[in-house]
Every structure is written in C-alpha cells, then in structure tokens.
Design an enzyme around this catalytic site. Sequence first.
Site, PDB file in Angstrom:
ATOM      1  N   GLY A  46       4.205  25.604  60.116  1.00  0.00           N
ATOM      2  CA  GLY A  46       4.476  26.903  59.506  1.00  0.00           C
ATOM      3  C   GLY A  46       3.550  28.036  59.885  1.00  0.00           C
ATOM      4  O   GLY A  46       3.938  29.198  59.854  1.00  0.00           O
ATOM      5  N   GLU A  99      -3.195  28.590  56.564  1.00  0.00           N
ATOM      6  CA  GLU A  99      -1.924  28.108  55.999  1.00  0.00           C
ATOM      7  C   GLU A  99      -0.911  29.240  55.976  1.00  0.00           C
ATOM      8  O   GLU A  99      -1.265  30.397  55.754  1.00  0.00           O
ATOM      9  CB  GLU A  99      -2.147  27.641  54.554  1.00  0.00           C
ATOM     10  CG  GLU A  99      -2.356  26.155  54.390  1.00  0.00           C
ATOM     11  CD  GLU A  99      -1.065  25.338  54.550  1.00  0.00           C
ATOM     12  OE1 GLU A  99      -0.073  25.827  55.137  1.00  0.00           O
ATOM     13  OE2 GLU A  99      -1.080  24.191  54.083  1.00  0.00           O
ATOM     14  N   ASP A 103       2.035  26.513  47.990  1.00  0.00           N
ATOM     15  CA  ASP A 103       3.093  26.401  46.979  1.00  0.00           C
ATOM     16  C   ASP A 103       2.520  25.545  45.836  1.00  0.00           C
ATOM     17  O   ASP A 103       1.769  26.053  45.006  1.00  0.00           O
ATOM     18  CB  ASP A 103       4.303  25.771  47.692  1.00  0.00           C
ATOM     19  CG  ASP A 103       5.553  25.672  46.844  1.00  0.00           C
ATOM     20  OD1 ASP A 103       5.782  26.544  46.013  1.00  0.00           O
ATOM     21  OD2 ASP A 103       6.315  24.708  47.030  1.00  0.00           O
ATOM     22  N   ARG A 165      12.226  29.710  61.597  1.00  0.00           N
ATOM     23  CA  ARG A 165      10.817  29.931  61.968  1.00  0.00           C
ATOM     24  C   ARG A 165      10.656  31.093  62.938  1.00  0.00           C
ATOM     25  O   ARG A 165       9.624  31.752  62.967  1.00  0.00           O
ATOM     26  CB  ARG A 165      10.230  28.686  62.647  1.00  0.00           C
ATOM     27  CG  ARG A 165      10.110  27.468  61.757  1.00  0.00           C
ATOM     28  CD  ARG A 165       9.221  26.427  62.436  1.00  0.00           C
ATOM     29  NE  ARG A 165       9.345  25.106  61.838  1.00  0.00           N
ATOM     30  CZ  ARG A 165       8.705  24.716  60.740  1.00  0.00           C
ATOM     31  NH1 ARG A 165       7.912  25.558  60.107  1.00  0.00           N
ATOM     32  NH2 ARG A 165       8.857  23.498  60.276  1.00  0.00           N
TER      33      ARG A 165
HETATM   34  P1  IMP Z   1       2.616  22.630  49.078  1.00  0.00           P
HETATM   35  O1  IMP Z   1       2.011  21.346  49.553  1.00  0.00           O
HETATM   36  O2  IMP Z   1       3.622  22.415  47.986  1.00  0.00           O
HETATM   37  O3  IMP Z   1       1.599  23.692  48.698  1.00  0.00           O
HETATM   38  O4  IMP Z   1       3.485  23.216  50.240  1.00  0.00           O
HETATM   39  C1  IMP Z   1       2.975  23.283  51.484  1.00  0.00           C
HETATM   40  C2  IMP Z   1       3.961  23.567  52.568  1.00  0.00           C
HETATM   41  O5  IMP Z   1       5.316  23.630  52.133  1.00  0.00           O
HETATM   42  C3  IMP Z   1       3.697  24.925  53.146  1.00  0.00           C
HETATM   43  O6  IMP Z   1       2.631  24.891  54.072  1.00  0.00           O
HETATM   44  C4  IMP Z   1       5.028  25.243  53.792  1.00  0.00           C
HETATM   45  O7  IMP Z   1       5.099  24.692  55.062  1.00  0.00           O
HETATM   46  C5  IMP Z   1       6.035  24.590  52.858  1.00  0.00           C
HETATM   47  N1  IMP Z   1       6.586  25.609  51.927  1.00  0.00           N
HETATM   48  C6  IMP Z   1       6.187  25.897  50.672  1.00  0.00           C
HETATM   49  N2  IMP Z   1       6.901  26.912  50.141  1.00  0.00           N
HETATM   50  C7  IMP Z   1       7.782  27.295  51.101  1.00  0.00           C
HETATM   51  C8  IMP Z   1       8.803  28.338  51.176  1.00  0.00           C
HETATM   52  O8  IMP Z   1       9.045  29.136  50.265  1.00  0.00           O
HETATM   53  N3  IMP Z   1       9.472  28.390  52.356  1.00  0.00           N
HETATM   54  C9  IMP Z   1       9.258  27.552  53.404  1.00  0.00           C
HETATM   55  N4  IMP Z   1       8.308  26.584  53.380  1.00  0.00           N
HETATM   56  C10 IMP Z   1       7.588  26.462  52.235  1.00  0.00           C
HETATM   57 MG    MG Z   2       2.997  24.516  56.160  1.00  0.00          MG
END
Ligand code: IMP
Ligand code: MG
Length: 179
Positions: A46, A99, A103, A165
């Site tokens: 990402g 990052e 999320d 992307r």
């Molecule tokens: P986390 O581990 O839940 O904090 O999420 C981490 C990863 O989920 C991020 O680095 C993104 O790659 C993906 N992600 C989280 N939210 C979104 C979104 O709204 N759109 C696309 N990818 C997301």
């Molecule tokens: Mg990511």
Amino acid sequence: MIKLHDLTFEPYISANELQEIVAQLAYQIYQDYKDKCPVFVGVLNGSFLFLSDLVKQYPGDCEVQFVRFTSYEGTSSSGEVKTVLDFSNVENRDLIIVEDIVDTGNTLSFMTERLNQLNQKSYGIASLFLKPDAYNKDIEIDYVGMVIPNNFIVGYGLDYNELGRNLPEIYQLKQQHND
Ligand code: IMP
Ligand code: MG
C-alpha cells in the site's frame, strides 16, 4: 465515480491535495532527522506511491527499504498478520516506518513487536492516513498525513482486492442507498 470489482467509489482527495499533505510530512520529518541519515521503511504494497513521493520531497540524505506483512482481505481487516518480507540490516539505524493507512493497528503492533527483537537505534512511524475510530492500539504514530472517518478508501497505493492502487487520487466507498 469509478467501479472496482462489485463496488462503486466516489472522489475524495485530489492528487494535488495528496502532494501538499506529503510535502508537509516530508518537511516535518526532515526537521527531526536532518542531522541523521534515516532509513525509510515502506510497508508494501500500500505505501509504494506514498513512499516514492515522500522521499522525492525529502531534502536530506536517506535510504529506502521495504517490508511486507499481509493481513487485509476485502474491505475489513482479518486480524491475523504474516511476515512476507522482513526488515534487513537495521542495526544501529534510525528507521521511519512508512504506512499507507493505520486502521485497526494490527499490522503496526505486529511490526513494533518485530522491531523490539531487532537492534535499530530508533524508529518513528509515519502514516499517510489514520482511522482513529478503528484504531484500537496505543502505539504513538509520530507523523500522520490526514485523519479520516472509518470509510473504506482506495487509490494512491491503496486497493480493494488489488484493484485501485494505480489511481493518482483517493476515492471512498459510496454508501449504498436501498430506498
Ligand atoms: P490494520 O492492520 O487494520 O491497521 O490495517 C493495515 C492495512 O490494511 C493497511 O496498511 C492497508 O493496507 C489496509 N487497509 C486498511 N484500511 C484500508 C482502506 O480503507 N482501504 C484500503 N486498504 C486499507
Ligand atoms: Mg498496508
């Protein structure tokens, strides 16, 4: 409006706004690291566009490397994180983790646990986006580009099941109206 797989997305943040946010972050980071040679560690996939624009705007010496952990499937986080590409040669270095979005923070806490086993000199965390309503950890994020509501977004590196992307701007999921 654009369609990716089965979902419709609407424009949210323009390419120009993104460049302003990224320039501001590069400036802030430089203020803190100008006497050092930080290693920007992009979290794949990402962050690839964000990292590339961030280092282009960074006026000092720096290095770049990538790590990759997988956790996300579809539009909500699965909770389980796996290492695909680990940190390398970080001994005694000042790292800046880059990052795309934080999320739930699962990926971030997995990474900081990994960093606790390594002997870098320091690490800071930069994230282009933060969703505070979803974030359930207390790891401090040193540089945040923009705080956003808990909506699913795509573009500028962020995907919906691998699509989107390549979009130069950010789109958000269009709310479904069933009336
Ligand atoms: P986390 O581990 O839940 O904090 O999420 C981490 C990863 O989920 C991020 O680095 C993104 O790659 C993906 N992600 C989280 N939210 C979104 C979104 O709204 N759109 C696309 N990818 C997301
Ligand atoms: Mg990511």
